[in-house]
Design a protein around this motif. Structure first.
Motif, PDB file in Angstrom:
ATOM      1  N   GLY A 196       0.814  -1.211   0.000  1.00 18.59           N
ATOM      2  CA  GLY A 196       0.000   0.000   0.000  1.00 18.59           C
ATOM      3  C   GLY A 196       0.848   1.261   0.000  1.00 18.59           C
ATOM      4  N   ASN A 197       0.233   2.370   0.363  1.00 20.88           N
ATOM      5  CA  ASN A 197       0.929   3.652   0.401  1.00 20.88           C
ATOM      6  C   ASN A 197       1.265   3.961   1.855  1.00 20.88           C
ATOM      7  OD1 ASN A 197       1.799   6.270   0.268  1.00 20.88           O
ATOM      8  ND2 ASN A 197       0.084   7.026  -0.919  1.00 20.88           N
ATOM      9  N   PRO A 198       2.531   3.919   2.213  1.00 17.10           N
ATOM     10  CA  PRO A 198       2.884   4.149   3.623  1.00 17.10           C
ATOM     11  C   PRO A 198       2.612   5.570   4.101  1.00 17.10           C
ATOM     12  CG  PRO A 198       4.856   3.968   2.271  1.00 17.10           C
ATOM     13  CD  PRO A 198       3.686   3.641   1.388  1.00 17.10           C
ATOM     14  N   ALA A 199       2.529   6.539   3.190  1.00 15.48           N
ATOM     15  CA  ALA A 199       2.299   7.933   3.589  1.00 15.48           C
ATOM     16  C   ALA A 199       0.855   8.352   3.334  1.00 15.48           C
ATOM     17  CB  ALA A 199       3.257   8.843   2.834  1.00 15.48           C
ATOM     18  N   LEU A 200      -0.073   7.400   3.300  1.00 14.77           N
ATOM     19  CA  LEU A 200      -1.455   7.693   2.960  1.00 14.77           C
ATOM     20  C   LEU A 200      -2.096   8.711   3.908  1.00 14.77           C
ATOM     21  CD1 LEU A 200      -3.787   7.029   1.054  1.00 14.77           C
ATOM     22  CD2 LEU A 200      -4.436   5.204   2.606  1.00 14.77           C
ATOM     23  N   GLU A 201      -1.804   8.627   5.194  1.00 15.82           N
ATOM     24  CA  GLU A 201      -2.426   9.543   6.162  1.00 15.82           C
ATOM     25  C   GLU A 201      -2.104  11.004   5.854  1.00 15.82           C
ATOM     26  OE1 GLU A 201      -2.002   8.667  10.286  1.00 15.82           O
ATOM     27  OE2 GLU A 201      -2.565   6.566  10.010  1.00 15.82           O
ATOM     28  N   LYS A 202      -0.966  11.249   5.254  1.00 19.55           N
ATOM     29  CA  LYS A 202      -0.566  12.614   4.929  1.00 19.55           C
ATOM     30  C   LYS A 202      -1.486  13.220   3.865  1.00 19.55           C
ATOM     31  CE  LYS A 202       3.459  13.089   2.893  1.00 19.55           C
ATOM     32  NZ  LYS A 202       4.888  13.265   2.600  1.00 19.55           N
ATOM     33  N   PHE A 203      -2.112  12.378   3.036  1.00 22.31           N
ATOM     34  CA  PHE A 203      -2.923  12.856   1.926  1.00 22.31           C
ATOM     35  C   PHE A 203      -4.427  12.669   2.126  1.00 22.31           C
ATOM     36  CE2 PHE A 203       1.213  11.524   0.221  1.00 22.31           C
ATOM     37  CZ  PHE A 203       1.643  12.760  -0.246  1.00 22.31           C
ATOM     38  N   GLN A 204      -4.848  12.125   3.257  1.00 24.47           N
ATOM     39  CA  GLN A 204      -6.265  11.874   3.494  1.00 24.47           C
ATOM     40  C   GLN A 204      -7.022  13.166   3.769  1.00 24.47           C
ATOM     41  OE1 GLN A 204      -6.217   8.904   6.596  1.00 24.47           O
ATOM     42  NE2 GLN A 204      -6.506   7.278   5.109  1.00 24.47           N
ATOM     43  N   PHE A 205      -8.318  13.159   3.437  1.00 21.22           N
ATOM     44  CA  PHE A 205      -9.197  14.293   3.664  1.00 21.22           C
ATOM     45  C   PHE A 205      -9.463  14.447   5.154  1.00 21.22           C
ATOM     46  CE2 PHE A 205     -13.522  15.902   4.267  1.00 21.22           C
ATOM     47  CZ  PHE A 205     -13.411  17.120   3.626  1.00 21.22           C
ATOM     48  N   THR A 206      -9.410  15.681   5.643  1.00 18.58           N
ATOM     49  CA  THR A 206      -9.758  15.966   7.038  1.00 18.58           C
ATOM     50  C   THR A 206     -10.790  17.091   7.056  1.00 18.58           C
ATOM     51  OG1 THR A 206      -7.975  17.568   7.257  1.00 18.58           O
ATOM     52  CG2 THR A 206      -7.487  15.310   7.914  1.00 18.58           C
ATOM     53  N   THR A 207     -11.494  17.216   8.157  1.00 23.18           N
ATOM     54  CA  THR A 207     -12.504  18.256   8.285  1.00 23.18           C
ATOM     55  C   THR A 207     -12.440  18.877   9.672  1.00 23.18           C
ATOM     56  OG1 THR A 207     -14.857  18.763   8.093  1.00 23.18           O
ATOM     57  CG2 THR A 207     -14.308  16.621   9.006  1.00 23.18           C
ATOM     58  N   ASP A 208     -12.892  20.125   9.760  1.00 22.57           N
ATOM     59  CA  ASP A 208     -12.944  20.791  11.057  1.00 22.57           C
ATOM     60  C   ASP A 208     -14.374  20.794  11.604  1.00 22.57           C
ATOM     61  OD1 ASP A 208     -14.006  22.504   9.190  1.00 22.57           O
ATOM     62  OD2 ASP A 208     -12.979  24.279   9.922  1.00 22.57           O
ATOM     63  N   LYS A 209     -15.278  20.128  10.904  1.00 21.13           N
ATOM     64  CA  LYS A 209     -16.680  20.065  11.323  1.00 21.13           C
ATOM     65  C   LYS A 209     -16.868  19.027  12.433  1.00 21.13           C
ATOM     66  CE  LYS A 209     -18.447  21.335   6.741  1.00 21.13           C
ATOM     67  NZ  LYS A 209     -17.475  22.378   6.641  1.00 21.13           N
ATOM     68  N   ASP A 210     -17.951  19.164  13.197  1.00 17.38           N
ATOM     69  CA  ASP A 210     -18.252  18.207  14.262  1.00 17.38           C
ATOM     70  C   ASP A 210     -18.515  16.815  13.705  1.00 17.38           C
ATOM     71  OD1 ASP A 210     -18.028  20.230  16.125  1.00 17.38           O
ATOM     72  OD2 ASP A 210     -20.177  20.625  16.182  1.00 17.38           O
ATOM     73  N   GLU A 211     -19.144  16.769  12.547  1.00 17.91           N
ATOM     74  CA  GLU A 211     -19.496  15.499  11.916  1.00 17.91           C
ATOM     75  C   GLU A 211     -19.065  15.567  10.451  1.00 17.91           C
ATOM     76  OE1 GLU A 211     -23.501  12.728  11.351  1.00 17.91           O
ATOM     77  OE2 GLU A 211     -23.682  14.736  12.165  1.00 17.91           O
ATOM     78  N   SER A 212     -18.406  14.526   9.969  1.00 17.70           N
ATOM     79  CA  SER A 212     -17.941  14.555   8.580  1.00 17.70           C
ATOM     80  C   SER A 212     -19.132  14.480   7.627  1.00 17.70           C
ATOM     81  CB  SER A 212     -16.963  13.417   8.304  1.00 17.70           C
ATOM     82  OG  SER A 212     -17.587  12.181   8.502  1.00 17.70           O
ATOM     83  N   CYS A 213     -18.993  15.129   6.501  1.00 13.58           N
ATOM     84  CA  CYS A 213     -20.058  15.196   5.502  1.00 13.58           C
ATOM     85  C   CYS A 213     -19.883  14.064   4.493  1.00 13.58           C
ATOM     86  CB  CYS A 213     -20.036  16.550   4.797  1.00 13.58           C
ATOM     87  SG  CYS A 213     -20.327  17.923   5.903  1.00 13.58           S
ATOM     88  N   THR A 214     -20.426  12.890   4.828  1.00 11.59           N
ATOM     89  CA  THR A 214     -20.261  11.736   3.959  1.00 11.59           C
ATOM     90  C   THR A 214     -21.551  11.324   3.272  1.00 11.59           C
ATOM     91  OG1 THR A 214     -20.580  10.274   5.848  1.00 11.59           O
ATOM     92  CG2 THR A 214     -18.311  10.823   5.271  1.00 11.59           C
ATOM     93  N   ALA A 215     -22.691  11.810   3.760  1.00 15.58           N
ATOM     94  CA  ALA A 215     -23.973  11.472   3.140  1.00 15.58           C
ATOM     95  C   ALA A 215     -24.182  12.335   1.893  1.00 15.58           C
ATOM     96  CB  ALA A 215     -25.118  11.696   4.124  1.00 15.58           C
ATOM     97  N   ILE A 216     -24.869  11.780   0.917  1.00 14.28           N
ATOM     98  CA  ILE A 216     -25.098  12.477  -0.347  1.00 14.28           C
ATOM     99  C   ILE A 216     -26.574  12.838  -0.472  1.00 14.28           C
ATOM    100  CG2 ILE A 216     -25.016  12.250  -2.849  1.00 14.28           C
ATOM    101  CD1 ILE A 216     -22.665  10.332  -2.474  1.00 14.28           C
ATOM    102  N   LEU A 217     -26.825  14.076  -0.887  1.00 10.40           N
ATOM    103  CA  LEU A 217     -28.170  14.578  -1.114  1.00 10.40           C
ATOM    104  C   LEU A 217     -28.279  14.964  -2.581  1.00 10.40           C
ATOM    105  CD1 LEU A 217     -30.934  15.761  -0.142  1.00 10.40           C
ATOM    106  CD2 LEU A 217     -29.695  17.892   0.242  1.00 10.40           C
ATOM    107  N   ASN A 218     -29.249  14.399  -3.276  1.00 11.35           N
ATOM    108  CA  ASN A 218     -29.502  14.773  -4.668  1.00 11.35           C
ATOM    109  C   ASN A 218     -30.747  15.639  -4.702  1.00 11.35           C
ATOM    110  OD1 ASN A 218     -27.415  13.352  -5.991  1.00 11.35           O
ATOM    111  ND2 ASN A 218     -28.523  11.457  -5.614  1.00 11.35           N
ATOM    112  N   LEU A 219     -30.643  16.761  -5.363  1.00 13.08           N
ATOM    113  CA  LEU A 219     -31.735  17.719  -5.429  1.00 13.08           C
ATOM    114  C   LEU A 219     -31.790  18.290  -6.832  1.00 13.08           C
ATOM    115  CD1 LEU A 219     -33.815  19.396  -3.747  1.00 13.08           C
ATOM    116  CD2 LEU A 219     -31.982  21.053  -3.428  1.00 13.08           C
TER     117      LEU A 219
END
Length: 64
Positions: free
Chosen positions: A11-34
């Motif tokens: 795998g990629n040993p430095a993967l954590e360096k490139f992962q998405f992070t957020t400053d929100k209380d809850e990560s925005c992973t749900a999808i809404l189609n409108l």
């Protein structure tokens, strides 16, 4: 099915360096189609930080 190995062994040993992070209380992973008119979508996307502003308005709508 190919014969080539996919990916890198170990795998990629430095993967954590490139992962998405957020400053929100809850990560925005749900999808809404409108569905909206194309003109409305264009105006929405022209706003600075339009995704955060849309989330704020949705939050106001459901907490009122």
């Amino acid at each position: 099915m190919g014969t080539k190995s996919s990916g890198r062994p170990g795998g990629n040993p430095a993967l954590e360096k490139f992962q998405f992070t957020t400053d929100k209380d809850e990560s925005c992973t749900a999808i809404l189609n409108l569905r909206v008119p194309p003109s409305m979508l264009a105006k929405l996307k022209a706003l600075p930080n339009w995704t955060d502003r849309a989330r704020e308005k949705l939050s106001e709508l459901i907490t009122d």
